[in-house]
Design an enzyme around this catalytic site. Structure first.
Site, mmCIF file in Angstrom:
data_model
loop_
_atom_site.group_PDB
_atom_site.id
_atom_site.type_symbol
_atom_site.label_atom_id
_atom_site.label_comp_id
_atom_site.label_asym_id
_atom_site.label_seq_id
_atom_site.Cartn_x
_atom_site.Cartn_y
_atom_site.Cartn_z
ATOM 1 N N SER A 1 6.329 30.231 -63.496
ATOM 2 C CA SER A 1 7.078 28.974 -63.589
ATOM 3 C C SER A 1 8.475 29.131 -64.177
ATOM 4 O O SER A 1 9.268 28.177 -64.132
ATOM 5 C CB SER A 1 6.291 27.962 -64.423
ATOM 6 O OG SER A 1 5.139 27.530 -63.727
ATOM 7 N N LYS B 1 11.234 28.200 -61.833
ATOM 8 C CA LYS B 1 11.478 26.807 -61.421
ATOM 9 C C LYS B 1 12.913 26.343 -61.636
ATOM 10 O O LYS B 1 13.518 25.761 -60.725
ATOM 11 C CB LYS B 1 10.497 25.877 -62.132
ATOM 12 C CG LYS B 1 9.055 26.042 -61.678
ATOM 13 C CD LYS B 1 8.100 25.197 -62.520
ATOM 14 C CE LYS B 1 6.655 25.343 -62.055
ATOM 15 N NZ LYS B 1 5.708 24.602 -62.899
ATOM 16 N N TYR C 1 6.100 28.966 -52.322
ATOM 17 C CA TYR C 1 6.186 28.781 -53.774
ATOM 18 C C TYR C 1 5.403 29.866 -54.508
ATOM 19 O O TYR C 1 5.854 30.387 -55.532
ATOM 20 C CB TYR C 1 5.679 27.387 -54.155
ATOM 21 C CG TYR C 1 5.522 27.186 -55.634
ATOM 22 C CD1 TYR C 1 6.637 27.153 -56.472
ATOM 23 C CD2 TYR C 1 4.258 27.041 -56.218
ATOM 24 C CE1 TYR C 1 6.494 26.982 -57.844
ATOM 25 C CE2 TYR C 1 4.117 26.863 -57.577
ATOM 26 C CZ TYR C 1 5.239 26.841 -58.388
ATOM 27 O OH TYR C 1 5.087 26.678 -59.750
ATOM 28 N N TYR D 1 6.770 21.099 -70.562
ATOM 29 C CA TYR D 1 5.693 20.195 -70.137
ATOM 30 C C TYR D 1 5.355 19.143 -71.193
ATOM 31 O O TYR D 1 6.252 18.501 -71.743
ATOM 32 C CB TYR D 1 4.451 21.003 -69.751
ATOM 33 C CG TYR D 1 4.714 22.080 -68.744
ATOM 34 C CD1 TYR D 1 5.371 21.794 -67.538
ATOM 35 C CD2 TYR D 1 4.328 23.391 -68.978
ATOM 36 C CE1 TYR D 1 5.615 22.788 -66.601
ATOM 37 C CE2 TYR D 1 4.563 24.394 -68.045
ATOM 38 C CZ TYR D 1 5.212 24.087 -66.858
ATOM 39 O OH TYR D 1 5.447 25.068 -65.952
ATOM 40 N N VAL E 1 2.980 31.026 -66.954
ATOM 41 C CA VAL E 1 1.613 31.383 -67.333
ATOM 42 C C VAL E 1 1.361 32.885 -67.358
ATOM 43 O O VAL E 1 0.290 33.325 -67.770
ATOM 44 C CB VAL E 1 0.574 30.694 -66.407
ATOM 45 C CG1 VAL E 1 0.599 29.190 -66.602
ATOM 46 C CG2 VAL E 1 0.806 31.065 -64.948
#
Length: 424
Positions: free
Chosen positions: A63, A66, A188, A240, A258
């Site tokens: 991530s 992103k 992705y 988050y 992660v």
């Protein structure tokens, strides 16, 4: 002399060596990660790199890709078009929740999985493979070396991407995702499988901290406007449902992954990357979060730490001796509104007894648009008062057509600007 910074980073690693958390077990490739790996890397905006621990260990970007994909999509689609597709509000939910706006189907932001999948689909390309290749190439330019995709990690991730597929099909059903959902998730997943090290990530983060300019190559990879948008969304949404705690405790625009990485970009200063695979309940590295908290506290890196740039923008003000004196204002630093206001106020409040004012920008390494406009306007008003104005600007901190249109005398050295008065 040996720099104390690497030794300090080793001290941080020793102090933050908690054993809490667990590796991500829902992706087989990540479940096999060595939980004891721990590395840190700092890259300054001038390209200096400091590291400690397992900073050269490779892992997948996950991530942390992103915000960079978001930057590419912003360039491809435009900011207004992206805003119609993806919101910029914190979701307050876990990274893989269904956070779609009622009525429009927009994901809450580009940092949660729904928004990231949609972002990937908005990167220009005929299919997921082309889009991922564009992202891999751009990530490589930011990192300063060629990056590759870990194909085994991609296979492991895509084979278990059931929830992401569900998110993509949901977005397709509400009409916000235009391409094939499976293709979007496949692309992705490949994007998340790009292999990096802490050093790579620190250089990528430093590119953001440097307003989109890669520190070692000098290439403008992302526009300043896009970087501002990326950092803003990272600050409010990058961590988050722990974004509020992160903002108050750390105060650095950041993104976790992660695989155990956390990146942070402190504008104008430094890019930071930490790697340690054990994750907390929010999906962020336990040691990574603790390390950033320690760095922020020890090194005063919180964005809301009050700076005093305005007080130091005016280095000196004096009047030369002799029969034909000149008033000199010496400006220094990175001149934004508060710094420029200090200079303008000093000039406007002064009773000028000379017929010539010299603004010396030798030590002003950057002026943003507001700073430039303010200095040019004060020069114009001095001229209206019958005072000659000259600029000393050897590094062209003032630039653009508005500078040429001002008609100001420009010099490379202060002595030359002062002597020009005496020669009249």
């Amino acid at each position: 002399m040996h720099s104390p910074i690497p030794d300090y980073l080793l001290e941080v690693l020793d102090a933050c060596g908690t054993d809490g958390g667990a590796v991500a077990d829902y992706i087989p490739e990540l479940a096999a990660a060595d939980p004891d790996r721990f590395g840190i890397c700092l890259a300054t905006v001038d390209g200096t790199v400091y590291s400690a621990g397992n900073a050269e260990t490779t892992f997948t970007i996950q991530s942390m890709s992103k915000p960079f994909a978001y930057g590419v999509a912003l360039a491809d689609q435009g900011h207004e078009a992206m805003a119609e597709k993806i919101d910029v509000e914190p979701s307050g939910e876990a990274f893989n929740e269904i956070s779609l706006e009622p009525g429009t189907g927009r994901p809450k932001n580009a940092m949660i999985n729904a928004g990231a999948i949609l972002t990937h689909s908005l990167v220009a390309g005929d299919d997921g493979i082309q889009r991922t290749e564009r992202l891999r190439e751009m990530f490589s330019r930011c990192a300063g070396r060629e990056l590759r995709i870990d194909e085994s990690a991609f296979t492991s991730e895509f084979d278990t991407a059931h929830r992401n597929l569900g998110l993509a099909h949901m977005m397709k059903a509400v009409g916000i995702l235009d391409c094939d959902p499976v293709e979007a998730v496949r692309g992705y997943s490949r994007q998340c499988s790009i292999e990096v090290t802490c050093r790579d990530l620190a250089m990528m983060a430093a590119t953001l901290a440097n307003a989109g300019v890669q520190p070692t190559t000098g290439e403008q990879i992302l526009s300043r406007r896009s970087v501002r948008q990326m950092l803003s969304v990272m600050m409010t949404c990058g961590m988050y449902d722990a974004a509020g705690d992160w903002m108050t405790d750390v105060g650095i625009p950041a993104k976790s992954g992660v695989s155990g990485g956390v990146i942070g970009a402190l504008p104008g200063q430094v890019g930071i990357a930490v790697f340690s695979p054990r994750l907390d309940s929010h999906g962020s590295s336990v040691r990574g979060v603790e390390t950033f908290e320690r760095l922020s506290t020890d090194m005063g890196m919180h964005m809301m730490e009050v700076a005093h740039e305005g007080r130091s923008a005016l280095r000196d003000a004096f009047t030369t001796d002799g029969p034909d004196p000149v008033t000199v204002y010496q400006v220094q630093g990175d001149l934004r509104f508060t710094g420029a206001e200090t200079v303008v106020r000093a000039i406007s409040e002064a009773e000028h007894t000379t017929g010539r004012v010299v603004l010396d920008l030798t030590r002003a390494y950057r002026l943003n648009d507001v700073g430039q406009r303010m200095l040019l306007e004060v020069a114009r008003r001095l001229g209206l008062d019958g005072i000659e104005v000259a600029m000393v600007d050897p590094d062209h901190a003032l630039h653009g057509p508005h500078v040429e249109a001002s008609g100001l005398e420009m010099f490379d050295h202060l002595d030359a600007a002062i002597a020009a008065r005496a020669d009249r």
